[in-house]
Design an enzyme around this catalytic site. Structure first.
Site, PDB file in Angstrom:
ATOM      1  N   ASN A 175      39.239 -36.944  -9.273  1.00 13.11           N
ATOM      2  CA  ASN A 175      38.414 -35.908  -8.654  1.00 13.11           C
ATOM      3  C   ASN A 175      39.248 -34.879  -7.892  1.00 13.11           C
ATOM      4  OD1 ASN A 175      35.688 -34.896  -7.838  1.00 13.11           O
ATOM      5  ND2 ASN A 175      36.369 -35.491  -5.802  1.00 13.11           N
ATOM      6  N   CYS A 202      34.986 -41.280   5.062  1.00 16.89           N
ATOM      7  CA  CYS A 202      33.539 -41.503   5.041  1.00 16.89           C
ATOM      8  C   CYS A 202      33.123 -42.445   6.167  1.00 16.89           C
ATOM      9  CB  CYS A 202      33.088 -42.052   3.683  1.00 16.89           C
ATOM     10  SG  CYS A 202      33.848 -43.621   3.234  1.00 16.89           S
ATOM     11  N   GLU A 220      45.608 -45.672  -7.851  1.00 21.04           N
ATOM     12  CA  GLU A 220      44.265 -46.253  -7.738  1.00 21.04           C
ATOM     13  C   GLU A 220      44.360 -47.759  -7.952  1.00 21.04           C
ATOM     14  OE1 GLU A 220      40.524 -47.366  -7.478  1.00 21.04           O
ATOM     15  OE2 GLU A 220      41.141 -45.325  -6.971  1.00 21.04           O
ATOM     16  N   GLN A 275      31.164 -38.672  -6.171  1.00 21.54           N
ATOM     17  CA  GLN A 275      30.485 -38.110  -5.017  1.00 21.54           C
ATOM     18  C   GLN A 275      29.073 -37.689  -5.449  1.00 21.54           C
ATOM     19  OE1 GLN A 275      31.377 -38.115  -1.972  1.00 21.54           O
ATOM     20  NE2 GLN A 275      33.595 -38.392  -1.977  1.00 21.54           N
ATOM     21  N   PHE A 330      44.222 -43.514  -3.622  1.00 20.55           N
ATOM     22  CA  PHE A 330      42.808 -43.833  -3.881  1.00 20.55           C
ATOM     23  C   PHE A 330      42.216 -42.714  -4.749  1.00 20.55           C
ATOM     24  CE2 PHE A 330      43.926 -45.294   0.392  1.00 20.55           C
ATOM     25  CZ  PHE A 330      43.661 -46.647   0.320  1.00 20.55           C
ATOM     26  N   CYS A 355      11.106 -46.628   4.273  1.00 18.62           N
ATOM     27  CA  CYS A 355      12.285 -46.599   3.405  1.00 18.62           C
ATOM     28  C   CYS A 355      13.567 -46.613   4.241  1.00 18.62           C
ATOM     29  CB  CYS A 355      12.243 -45.343   2.525  1.00 18.62           C
ATOM     30  SG  CYS A 355      13.694 -45.142   1.464  1.00 18.62           S
ATOM     31  N   CYS A 394      11.683 -38.768  -4.406  1.00 20.59           N
ATOM     32  CA  CYS A 394      12.617 -38.879  -3.291  1.00 20.59           C
ATOM     33  C   CYS A 394      13.081 -37.472  -2.948  1.00 20.59           C
ATOM     34  CB  CYS A 394      13.804 -39.763  -3.667  1.00 20.59           C
ATOM     35  SG  CYS A 394      15.109 -39.798  -2.417  1.00 20.59           S
ATOM     36  N   CYS A 411      16.869 -42.739   4.537  1.00 21.13           N
ATOM     37  CA  CYS A 411      17.125 -41.670   5.518  1.00 21.13           C
ATOM     38  C   CYS A 411      16.856 -42.195   6.927  1.00 21.13           C
ATOM     39  CB  CYS A 411      16.240 -40.459   5.251  1.00 21.13           C
ATOM     40  SG  CYS A 411      16.578 -39.617   3.702  1.00 21.13           S
TER      41      CYS A 411
END
Length: 438
Positions: free
Chosen positions: A305, A395, A321, A271, A300, A87, A168, A90
């Site tokens: 959030n 990120c 945004e 998220q 953004f 997979c 999973c 991960c």
């Protein structure tokens, strides 16, 4: 009769290297030096000596996969997931969690530290559960003509092949509990070949599910879906080439600690690690030291959030945004949560926005949470706003460092940073960094 000779292709030579692993990079790759060249080796840990198959070689670096161990690190773990080898989800289950975090934190801090002489305050890692943390997963569906059955799972690593799964380990338990029921349901479909993929979101008001299909579902299949949604209490959405249909239930939503309830469309970005999202918001509010006199720009902003929690402590907040549908959703969320000191704007953030009305306003604090590509195109205009604090949620460490250099050259200093272990056992590195005016 003429005989045509076709020369046989020579078998491709498999190139290997023998390497001693010196370090671990933030993506979980072992780092080695072989004949002066840096190699990044998959499935290799510091202190190990491996024979690795070369997958790519450039002039300055190379990529390889460990295939044989001449010496193993005693801390190496046996992956908990039976699908781990194939997979692509991960990358680090063979690495102890503490080692994963240390490698990511080291990479983040060392890169940022090179940008200024003044010391940076390295804050504790923001972390949570290492298993069962994903509240959203996407599963591919493929009709297996050989076995006459419907396969459901994730795409294989570096391939379009499917890894059929029953669970999973990084998905939330509620999603895993649904998987065998879904396999049974969809296998009964009249035309299973027309099914494309499934998205599951464990929202706070129940599991939402999006089923992608081609052509039209017949009446019996629609009836099966309706019954399934009613029995399991699922908010069900169907997607075809004509768009998305809300088939059963309501729009998904999630709750924040301040009482804010954010509703979102099934395809909207949220998220995927709910508890870490809340910790991230709490950290942002704390570091910005918000006062009733503050005017904050949330760039953004998505569907609010950060914007809604910011508005409960600041005097006024502007959320910007690029996607109009997200702006509409953010406005609806603000009204529903009685956050009246917010103004949202839709703006193409990849182009200059200096002429926009909101960009001519005064902001003394800024929060930005850009995509992986970062925010370099917006930073000069942001610097011109001359805010005293800029909080950057990232990120992607590469674009963070690039953007941080721009901010430092514009007179900002990096005050503090923290790694967010949003996705344990993966190569993702999330972080939060505070810049203040020198």
């Amino acid at each position: 009769m003429a005989l045509l000779y076709a020369p046989q292709k020579k078998p491709q030579t498999i190139h290997t290297i023998t390497a001693e692993i010196l370090d671990l990079d933030y993506q979980g790759l072992g780092v080695a030096k072989v004949n002066g060249k840096t190699w990044f080796i998959e499935n290799a840990l510091p202190g190990e000596k491996v024979i690795a198959r070369v997958t790519e070689e450039k002039r300055q670096y190379g990529l390889a996969v460990a295939q044989k161990w001449l010496q193993k690190n005693t801390q190496r773990l046996t992956p908990a997931c039976g699908y781990y080898k194939y997979c692509g989800g991960c990358q680090g289950q063979h690495i102890p969690l503490e080692m994963q975090c240390q490698a990511k934190q080291k990479a983040l801090f060392s890169r940022l530290s090179k940008l200024q002489r003044e010391p940076i305050e390295l804050m504790p890692i923001i972390s949570g559960a290492q298993w069962g943390y994903r509240r959203r997963i996407r599963l591919s569906l493929l009709w297996n003509a050989k076995n006459k059955c419907l396969d459901m799972g994730f795409r294989q690593k570096n391939s379009n092949q499917l890894v059929t799964i029953q669970q999973c380990l990084v998905a939330e338990p509620a999603l895993n509990n649904l998987l065998p029921k879904l396999t049974s349901l969809l296998s009964q479909f009249y035309q299973p070949k027309q099914l494309g993929h499934i998205e599951l979101v464990n929202a706070d008001n129940g599991i939402a599910m999006l089923l992608r299909y081609s052509r039209e579902l017949n009446a019996s299949d629609r009836q099966r879906l309706c019954h399934f949604a009613q029995v399991e209490g699922i908010h069900l959405f169907l997607q075809s080439d004509n768009g998305i249909e809300r088939f059963y239930g309501e729009e998904p939503a999630y709750q924040l600690n301040d009482g804010s309830r954010l509703q979102f469309d099934i395809r909207d970005f949220i998220q995927v690690n709910g508890p870490l999202n809340q910790q991230m918001i709490t950290t942002a509010l704390d570091w910005l030291e918000l006062q009733a006199s503050d005017r904050v720009l949330d760039l953004f902003c998505g569907m609010g959030n950060f914007t809604l929690p910011l508005s409960r402590l600041a005097g006024f907040v502007v959320g910007v945004e690029g996607v109009q549908e997200m702006v509409i959703k953010a406005e609806q969320n603000a009204i529903a949560n009685h956050c009246l000191n917010i103004q949202f704007y839709q703006t193409d953030l990849s182009a200059s926005f200096v002429d926009k009305p909101w960009a001519r306003e005064h902001f003394n604090k800024i929060l930005l949470d850009p995509p992986r590509s970062g925010a370099a195109f917006a930073l000069q205009a942001l610097c011109d706003l001359n805010a005293e604090k800029i909080l950057y949620v990232s990120c992607n460490p590469a674009t963070l460092v690039r953007d941080a250099e721009i901010l430092c050259n514009a007179g900002y200093r990096i005050q503090r940073t923290a790694m967010i272990d949003m996705f344990p056992h993966t190569a993702h590195l999330e972080s939060i960094t505070l810049f203040s005016k020198s």
